[in-house]
Design an enzyme around this catalytic site. Sequence first.
Site, mmCIF file in Angstrom:
data_model
loop_
_atom_site.group_PDB
_atom_site.id
_atom_site.type_symbol
_atom_site.label_atom_id
_atom_site.label_comp_id
_atom_site.label_asym_id
_atom_site.label_seq_id
_atom_site.Cartn_x
_atom_site.Cartn_y
_atom_site.Cartn_z
ATOM 1 N N ARG A 164 -38.162 25.973 30.060
ATOM 2 C CA ARG A 164 -37.536 24.647 29.918
ATOM 3 C C ARG A 164 -37.544 23.886 31.249
ATOM 4 O O ARG A 164 -36.630 23.121 31.548
ATOM 5 C CB ARG A 164 -36.093 24.753 29.414
ATOM 6 C CG ARG A 164 -35.931 25.547 28.149
ATOM 7 C CD ARG A 164 -36.394 24.820 26.912
ATOM 8 N NE ARG A 164 -36.166 25.637 25.738
ATOM 9 C CZ ARG A 164 -37.064 26.509 25.242
ATOM 10 N NH1 ARG A 164 -38.271 26.628 25.801
ATOM 11 N NH2 ARG A 164 -36.781 27.222 24.183
ATOM 12 N N SER A 235 -29.886 22.065 20.711
ATOM 13 C CA SER A 235 -29.281 23.071 21.603
ATOM 14 C C SER A 235 -28.749 22.373 22.843
ATOM 15 O O SER A 235 -29.501 21.688 23.537
ATOM 16 C CB SER A 235 -30.318 24.099 22.048
ATOM 17 O OG SER A 235 -30.828 24.757 20.938
ATOM 18 N N GLU A 331 -28.963 22.368 28.700
ATOM 19 C CA GLU A 331 -30.343 21.932 28.470
ATOM 20 C C GLU A 331 -30.353 20.398 28.415
ATOM 21 O O GLU A 331 -31.285 19.747 28.883
ATOM 22 C CB GLU A 331 -30.816 22.517 27.141
ATOM 23 C CG GLU A 331 -32.262 22.239 26.849
ATOM 24 C CD GLU A 331 -32.700 22.860 25.537
ATOM 25 O OE1 GLU A 331 -32.625 24.087 25.398
ATOM 26 O OE2 GLU A 331 -33.114 22.099 24.664
HETATM 27 P P1 NAP Z 1 -33.446 32.436 18.037
HETATM 28 O O1 NAP Z 1 -34.756 32.521 17.356
HETATM 29 O O2 NAP Z 1 -32.215 32.930 17.370
HETATM 30 O O3 NAP Z 1 -33.568 33.068 19.490
HETATM 31 C C1 NAP Z 1 -32.452 33.072 20.359
HETATM 32 C C2 NAP Z 1 -32.887 33.498 21.745
HETATM 33 O O4 NAP Z 1 -33.505 34.776 21.685
HETATM 34 C C3 NAP Z 1 -33.887 32.576 22.383
HETATM 35 O O5 NAP Z 1 -33.586 32.515 23.760
HETATM 36 C C4 NAP Z 1 -35.205 33.242 22.179
HETATM 37 O O6 NAP Z 1 -36.080 33.018 23.266
HETATM 38 C C5 NAP Z 1 -34.826 34.706 22.196
HETATM 39 N N1 NAP Z 1 -35.717 35.463 21.319
HETATM 40 C C6 NAP Z 1 -35.602 35.660 19.974
HETATM 41 N N2 NAP Z 1 -36.589 36.438 19.526
HETATM 42 C C7 NAP Z 1 -37.364 36.746 20.600
HETATM 43 C C8 NAP Z 1 -38.540 37.520 20.778
HETATM 44 N N3 NAP Z 1 -39.128 38.156 19.738
HETATM 45 N N4 NAP Z 1 -39.056 37.615 22.010
HETATM 46 C C9 NAP Z 1 -38.479 36.991 23.062
HETATM 47 N N5 NAP Z 1 -37.371 36.240 22.964
HETATM 48 C C10 NAP Z 1 -36.808 36.122 21.747
HETATM 49 O O7 NAP Z 1 -33.191 30.907 18.503
HETATM 50 P P2 NAP Z 1 -32.721 29.605 17.714
HETATM 51 O O8 NAP Z 1 -31.555 29.061 18.433
HETATM 52 O O9 NAP Z 1 -32.681 29.820 16.234
HETATM 53 O O10 NAP Z 1 -33.934 28.612 18.028
HETATM 54 C C11 NAP Z 1 -35.200 28.845 17.441
HETATM 55 C C12 NAP Z 1 -36.274 28.621 18.462
HETATM 56 O O11 NAP Z 1 -36.280 27.253 18.848
HETATM 57 C C13 NAP Z 1 -36.072 29.448 19.738
HETATM 58 O O12 NAP Z 1 -37.340 29.896 20.172
HETATM 59 C C14 NAP Z 1 -35.476 28.432 20.694
HETATM 60 O O13 NAP Z 1 -35.722 28.738 22.059
HETATM 61 C C15 NAP Z 1 -36.177 27.175 20.240
HETATM 62 N N6 NAP Z 1 -35.510 25.933 20.627
HETATM 63 C C16 NAP Z 1 -36.080 25.179 21.600
HETATM 64 C C17 NAP Z 1 -35.521 24.010 22.035
HETATM 65 C C18 NAP Z 1 -36.202 23.217 23.113
HETATM 66 O O14 NAP Z 1 -37.319 23.494 23.513
HETATM 67 N N7 NAP Z 1 -35.561 22.243 23.661
HETATM 68 C C19 NAP Z 1 -34.337 23.586 21.442
HETATM 69 C C20 NAP Z 1 -33.775 24.351 20.428
HETATM 70 C C21 NAP Z 1 -34.360 25.542 20.025
HETATM 71 P P3 NAP Z 1 -36.895 31.634 23.469
HETATM 72 O O15 NAP Z 1 -35.880 30.608 23.807
HETATM 73 O O16 NAP Z 1 -37.807 31.938 24.599
HETATM 74 O O17 NAP Z 1 -37.617 31.392 22.203
#
Ligand code: NAP
Length: 341
Positions: A164, A235, A331
Amino acid sequence: MIVRKNVSLSSLTTLRVGGPARFLAECVTTDDVREALTFARERELPWNVLGEGSNVLALDEGFEGVVLAIRIPGITVQERDAGVLLSAGAGVSWDALVKDAALRGLWGLENLAGIPGTAGAAPVQNIGAYGTEVKDTLYEVHAIDADTGEVKVVRNESCGFGYRESRFKKERNLIIAGVSFLLRKDGEPQLEYKDLAAAVAEGAEHGTPEAIGNMVRTIRARKFPDLKLVGTAGSFFKNPTISPDSYGALQERYADIPGYPNEQGVKIPLAFVLDRALGLRGYAEGNVSLFAQQPLVLVAEEGATAGEVDAFADRIAARVQDEIGINIEREVQMFPIRNIS
Ligand code: NAP
């Protein structure tokens, strides 16, 4: 270039809070951006850039300056030896670009489906989801240097990408006008993340970028609030990376806390901490709350002020620090980010 006066920042941002901006300059070309910068300089006013306003908390006092709303349109494709170069004006909606790539059968952006915001904003915080980040396929960024008015071509390796993070967060004189992605016709699905793997196990189609994009949008719609219905910036906090020792200590208290090792330590889902460790799922104070389906997301009800949102977020961060010992970062960025003149 159209310039409007006294435009409410709440109407320009998805959290729907914030006072008036003195001027709003709608920029649909790179020349418009230069003209808007001149407009600000002639009036000795600071300026700030806004895309779709989906990752910012605008101040209640507004902005006594010129908001450059980047609305540069257009998507083009070019065949290259290594793949297909898909280029977009910075004002193109991110998800429209993801859909465009998918309809052309191009792989690489599908896991990033459904993320709000513009294509031009995507490299700024190196948006990422479900194991893919912008930095994985970004080829180059075309940025207007506000100091000289010239367009700089910034190749991927010069973007300073991190989790990020990018140089564009720090070098605010670089105004992104266009982005290019090198995509493949013969890509592989990346379905390791739990939510994606579960959808596949339940029979979701996943053979094409279009199918995966739709699957991701369906999953996100279950977890994230609809920006059209409520005030939110998705987020609000970043998922923290903590030391392996701290992670071990947390595991003693919460045996099932997920952890994902990376180069800096172990990344943990903040949603787990807020929900399971602190019991804050759906927690509300006044007009501000943590979204019940995903407590990482902060929701501002109608009537909320930026001050309320800011104070609420500070209190949540303080509780995580006091009770769990983890320092969390936002963020979402404040707007104006910094008065630039
Ligand atoms: P999630 O899938 O429940 O994941 C929560 C956290 O665990 C995140 O930090 C994710 O890393 C990590 N994670 C889960 N599975 C993983 C794996 N197999 N290997 C490595 N790390 C893992 O998250 P959520 O809140 O429902 O969001 C879904 C996705 O959307 C996530 O990837 C999240 O980061 C992304 N997101 C991005 C933004 C943005 O870019 N501004 C905003 C909202 C959500 P990562 O963060 O590296 O994926």
